[in-house]
Design a protein around this motif. Structure first.
Motif, PDB file in Angstrom:
ATOM      1  N   PHE A  14      11.566  18.314 -17.008  1.00 40.68           N
ATOM      2  CA  PHE A  14      10.322  19.182 -16.752  1.00 40.68           C
ATOM      3  C   PHE A  14       9.473  18.940 -18.107  1.00 40.68           C
ATOM      4  N   LEU A  15      10.297  19.207 -19.030  1.00 38.97           N
ATOM      5  CA  LEU A  15       9.590  19.140 -20.679  1.00 38.97           C
ATOM      6  C   LEU A  15       8.806  17.623 -20.713  1.00 38.97           C
ATOM      7  N   LYS A  16       9.571  16.643 -20.155  1.00 40.45           N
ATOM      8  CA  LYS A  16       9.258  15.284 -20.088  1.00 40.45           C
ATOM      9  C   LYS A  16       8.068  15.138 -19.579  1.00 40.45           C
ATOM     10  N   THR A  17       7.961  15.692 -18.340  1.00 41.13           N
ATOM     11  CA  THR A  17       6.810  15.514 -17.332  1.00 41.13           C
ATOM     12  C   THR A  17       5.693  16.227 -17.898  1.00 41.13           C
ATOM     13  N   LEU A  18       5.870  17.291 -18.689  1.00 44.43           N
ATOM     14  CA  LEU A  18       4.577  17.896 -19.103  1.00 44.43           C
ATOM     15  C   LEU A  18       4.017  17.158 -20.260  1.00 44.43           C
ATOM     16  N   SER A  19       5.019  16.469 -21.099  1.00 43.58           N
ATOM     17  CA  SER A  19       4.511  15.808 -22.317  1.00 43.58           C
ATOM     18  C   SER A  19       3.624  14.603 -21.735  1.00 43.58           C
ATOM     19  N   LEU A  20       3.862  14.059 -20.531  1.00 50.13           N
ATOM     20  CA  LEU A  20       3.318  12.972 -20.203  1.00 50.13           C
ATOM     21  C   LEU A  20       1.902  13.461 -19.648  1.00 50.13           C
ATOM     22  N   LYS A  21       1.601  14.712 -19.618  1.00 52.29           N
ATOM     23  CA  LYS A  21       0.234  15.133 -19.184  1.00 52.29           C
ATOM     24  C   LYS A  21      -0.556  15.772 -20.384  1.00 52.29           C
ATOM     25  N   LEU A  22       0.017  15.258 -21.683  1.00 57.95           N
ATOM     26  CA  LEU A  22      -0.752  15.746 -22.827  1.00 57.95           C
ATOM     27  C   LEU A  22      -1.876  14.759 -23.156  1.00 57.95           C
ATOM     28  N   ASN A  23      -2.940  15.390 -23.736  1.00 60.90           N
ATOM     29  CA  ASN A  23      -4.033  14.601 -24.250  1.00 60.90           C
ATOM     30  C   ASN A  23      -4.794  15.518 -25.183  1.00 60.90           C
ATOM     31  N   ASN A  24      -6.108  15.324 -25.541  1.00 59.33           N
ATOM     32  CA  ASN A  24      -6.866  16.104 -26.367  1.00 59.33           C
ATOM     33  C   ASN A  24      -7.130  17.500 -25.803  1.00 59.33           C
ATOM     34  N   HIS A  25      -7.504  17.429 -24.468  1.00 59.94           N
ATOM     35  CA  HIS A  25      -7.912  18.337 -23.701  1.00 59.94           C
ATOM     36  C   HIS A  25      -6.649  19.511 -23.290  1.00 59.94           C
ATOM     37  N   THR A  26      -5.476  18.933 -22.831  1.00 65.76           N
ATOM     38  CA  THR A  26      -4.406  19.961 -22.081  1.00 65.76           C
ATOM     39  C   THR A  26      -3.475  20.383 -23.399  1.00 65.76           C
ATOM     40  N   VAL A  27      -3.426  19.571 -24.603  1.00 64.05           N
ATOM     41  CA  VAL A  27      -2.603  20.061 -25.852  1.00 64.05           C
ATOM     42  C   VAL A  27      -3.137  21.666 -26.177  1.00 64.05           C
ATOM     43  N   HIS A  28      -4.213  22.164 -25.863  1.00 60.68           N
ATOM     44  CA  HIS A  28      -4.552  23.296 -26.076  1.00 60.68           C
ATOM     45  C   HIS A  28      -3.783  24.504 -25.284  1.00 60.68           C
ATOM     46  N   PHE A  29      -3.092  23.997 -24.034  1.00 56.76           N
ATOM     47  CA  PHE A  29      -2.514  24.886 -23.097  1.00 56.76           C
ATOM     48  C   PHE A  29      -0.908  25.063 -23.714  1.00 56.76           C
ATOM     49  N   PHE A  30      -0.703  24.283 -24.676  1.00 55.79           N
ATOM     50  CA  PHE A  30       0.617  24.163 -25.193  1.00 55.79           C
ATOM     51  C   PHE A  30       0.719  24.586 -26.547  1.00 55.79           C
ATOM     52  N   TYR A  31      -0.131  24.039 -27.346  1.00 56.58           N
ATOM     53  CA  TYR A  31      -0.414  24.441 -28.804  1.00 56.58           C
ATOM     54  C   TYR A  31      -1.360  25.608 -28.942  1.00 56.58           C
ATOM     55  N   ASN A  32      -0.695  26.748 -29.597  1.00 55.34           N
ATOM     56  CA  ASN A  32      -1.543  27.749 -29.934  1.00 55.34           C
ATOM     57  C   ASN A  32      -1.910  27.881 -31.263  1.00 55.34           C
ATOM     58  N   GLU A  33      -3.178  27.610 -31.750  1.00 53.66           N
ATOM     59  CA  GLU A  33      -3.398  27.230 -33.262  1.00 53.66           C
ATOM     60  C   GLU A  33      -3.502  28.429 -33.907  1.00 53.66           C
ATOM     61  N   HIS A  34      -3.913  29.742 -33.199  1.00 53.97           N
ATOM     62  CA  HIS A  34      -4.017  31.050 -33.711  1.00 53.97           C
ATOM     63  C   HIS A  34      -2.474  31.575 -34.182  1.00 53.97           C
ATOM     64  N   THR A  35      -1.451  31.326 -33.348  1.00 55.11           N
ATOM     65  CA  THR A  35      -0.106  31.931 -33.380  1.00 55.11           C
ATOM     66  C   THR A  35       0.596  31.070 -34.246  1.00 55.11           C
ATOM     67  N   ASN A  36       0.133  29.470 -34.370  1.00 54.08           N
ATOM     68  CA  ASN A  36       1.065  28.358 -34.750  1.00 54.08           C
ATOM     69  C   ASN A  36       2.491  28.425 -34.147  1.00 54.08           C
ATOM     70  N   ASP A  37       2.268  28.122 -32.751  1.00 51.72           N
ATOM     71  CA  ASP A  37       3.197  28.040 -31.841  1.00 51.72           C
ATOM     72  C   ASP A  37       3.066  26.601 -30.999  1.00 51.72           C
ATOM     73  N   PHE A  38       4.107  25.838 -30.695  1.00 48.41           N
ATOM     74  CA  PHE A  38       4.311  25.050 -29.872  1.00 48.41           C
ATOM     75  C   PHE A  38       5.408  24.628 -29.331  1.00 48.41           C
ATOM     76  N   ALA A  39       5.454  25.579 -28.172  1.00 45.98           N
ATOM     77  CA  ALA A  39       6.871  25.700 -27.586  1.00 45.98           C
ATOM     78  C   ALA A  39       7.338  24.353 -26.771  1.00 45.98           C
ATOM     79  N   LEU A  40       6.484  23.379 -26.228  1.00 45.84           N
ATOM     80  CA  LEU A  40       6.949  22.371 -25.679  1.00 45.84           C
ATOM     81  C   LEU A  40       7.733  21.320 -26.633  1.00 45.84           C
ATOM     82  N   TYR A  41       7.078  21.245 -27.795  1.00 45.66           N
ATOM     83  CA  TYR A  41       7.490  20.368 -28.780  1.00 45.66           C
ATOM     84  C   TYR A  41       8.838  20.815 -29.685  1.00 45.66           C
ATOM     85  N   THR A  42       8.804  22.156 -29.921  1.00 51.94           N
ATOM     86  CA  THR A  42       9.859  22.816 -30.622  1.00 51.94           C
ATOM     87  C   THR A  42      11.059  23.053 -29.754  1.00 51.94           C
ATOM     88  N   GLU A  43      11.007  23.330 -28.544  1.00 46.04           N
ATOM     89  CA  GLU A  43      12.267  23.331 -27.713  1.00 46.04           C
ATOM     90  C   GLU A  43      12.996  22.000 -27.275  1.00 46.04           C
TER      91      GLU A  43
END
Length: 483
Positions: free
Chosen positions: A117-146
């Motif tokens: 599931f995580l691998k499938t989500l990572s294949l959808k990453l681009n400059n637009h979708t990355v904002h749904f996973f990386y929260n710049e305000h809270t400094n959190d990137f669960a898809l990567y860190t998990e």
């Protein structure tokens, strides 16, 4: 389908199969809607149906439901083709809540579907979708860190999936996200990864040493293949050309693996000592594979300089602050490795002081504390300590390449080895002709001036047999053909 979910909010033995079948049907309808009717997603969002999925997960309703839910989510994201539909699914942060859910990873089937599931989500990453996973305000990137928490999972397919996820993340040219990875995760991940690779090398060497009759060829072949996969993965990271990540990775590879384990094993010293060491033939073979597979110039050039011109002082050199000042990478990105690998004033292959998961947790809380601080007398000292860290400069002023440095003078990483060479050349300019002559004479009689190059010459003489000469020739060939 919606009414079935509303009437069965609590999972029981009686409605478990019904809920699983309902989730499957909803997934099929969403995939159909993506291709035929966008109003399907409007209804899905309007009724907030992802909440039902989360509610089912949080009830600890058993492995059967978890497996089916992860499987259907994986199918859903694999088959979504329109970006608008993908944005609908990723909105409201429900997917991140599923990512951080505490699944029972001791169950192999749950683990397999989760990492898929995580691998499938990572294949959808681009400059637009990355904002749904990386929260710049809270400094959190669960898809990567998990995902990176499973870098050393016993199952090889899980480890391969983690590598794919990290590469998909590094390829996204989003500067805030890449700076987060550098500042919060690069050191713990790369240091633990290097330790994992080195431990695997020692296991490989033990297999060679204990298999004199060649009975474990299959095991040895598997260990060699796994190590080559590691080297290809490292090269894949380096050729993405995110320079500040390359600097941190190169520092860890040289100071914590290649020099203290591979190169150190070339010289016959410290017999019976506690420092990890591998056999000469394994060391030569692995170094040749490094030069055949990895083509990142700063790393390859530094390693070549040590082998051809280095002496034993490379194992006692510490990473000096002056060397790091010229880089745009903060000193803390190098400091942990320097401290860990030179605790007693020598470079050595040792285990990181903290596990990856523990380090990520510490860095996560550190980031939160900085955001919540208020300027009062209680935290003045803490603020001063943070200000001592080297300034990064404006993050948004990089050139077109990822993390590019502002000056060409800093194009290659300035490792300690190169710095020592510069210092020695400066000293040579300040000594008299008599001192130069005496130094040259002393160098000729000394066996330790260039011990690694001396090993190469001795092996090529073939005084007894050509066993080591073959490995040395392979190393020289690999070095000469590295581009």
């Amino acid at each position: 389908m919606y009414h079935i979910l509303t009437k069965n909010t609590t999972v029981t033995e009686h409605n478990r199969n019904l809920l699983v079948e309902t989730i499957r049907t909803i997934t099929e309808i969403l995939i159909w809607g993506d291709q035929n009717d966008s109003s399907v997603f409007d209804f899905f969002l309007e009724k907030n149906m992802f909440v039902f999925f989360l509610n089912i997960l949080r009830q600890k309703s058993g492995r059967y439901v978890c497996v089916q839910l992860l499987q259907t989510l994986n199918i859903l994201f694999e088959n979504i083709s329109h970006e608008t539909s993908l944005y609908y699914l990723l909105s409201n942060n429900y997917v991140n809540s599923i990512i951080v859910h505490k699944f029972d990873f001791s169950d192999e089937e749950i683990m397999a579907y989760y990492i898929s599931f995580l691998k499938t989500l990572s294949l959808k990453l681009n400059n637009h979708t990355v904002h749904f996973f990386y929260n710049e305000h809270t400094n959190d990137f669960a898809l990567y860190t998990e995902a990176i928490k499973f870098f050393n999972h016993p199952e090889s397919m899980v480890r391969i999936a983690v590598r794919t996820i990290t590469l998909n993340v590094y390829k996204v040219d989003n500067q805030p996200m890449l700076h987060y990875i550098r500042d919060k995760t690069a050191v713990p991940y790369f240091s633990n990864l290097v330790w994992f690779i080195g431990s695997h090398v020692i296991e490989l060497d033990n297999c060679v040493q204990t298999d004199e009759e060649h009975r474990n060829r299959e095991k040895l072949s598997a260990l060699v293949a796994e190590h080559l996969d590691h080297l290809h993965y490292l090269n894949d990271i380096l050729i993405i050309n995110c320079e500040f990540l390359n600097d941190v990775l190169t520092d860890h590879l040289l100071n914590s693996l290649f020099l203290p384990l591979y190169v150190y094993s070339l010289v016959d010293q410290d017999k019976g000592g506690e420092r990890p060491k591998i056999s000469l033939q394994v060391s030569l073979y692995l170094l040749s594979q490094v030069f055949l597979i990895i083509h990142y110039a700063p790393l390859v050039n530094s390693l070549t300089e040590v082998i051809l011109n280095g002496d034993l002082s490379v194992f006692s050199a510490k990473v000096e602050p002056d060397v790091q000042k010229s880089s745009t990478v903060p000193a803390e990105c190098f400091g942990q490795t320097a401290v860990a690998s030179t605790k007693s004033g020598i470079r050595c292959f040792i285990k990181p002081s903290e596990s990856l998961e523990r380090s990520l947790e510490i860095n996560k809380h550190k980031g939160r504390k900085r955001q919540q601080k208020r300027p009062n007398y209680k935290n003045v000292e803490e603020d001063e300590e943070e200000e001592k860290a080297p300034e990064e400069g404006p993050e948004g002023t990089e050139g077109p390449s990822k993390g590019a440095r502002p000056s060409r003078e800093n194009e290659e990483i300035e490792m300690v080895i190169m710095e020592r060479c510069k210092l020695s050349s400066m000293k040579e300019q300040n000594i008299t002709d008599e001192e130069k002559t005496a130094a040259a004479a002393g160098a000729k009689t000394s066996n330790w001036s260039r011990p690694f190059l001396e090993l190469v010459y001795n092996a090529l003489e073939c005084a007894e047999d050509d066993y080591y000469a073959l490995f040395v020739l392979c190393l020289l060939y690999a070095m000469s053909h590295n581009k």
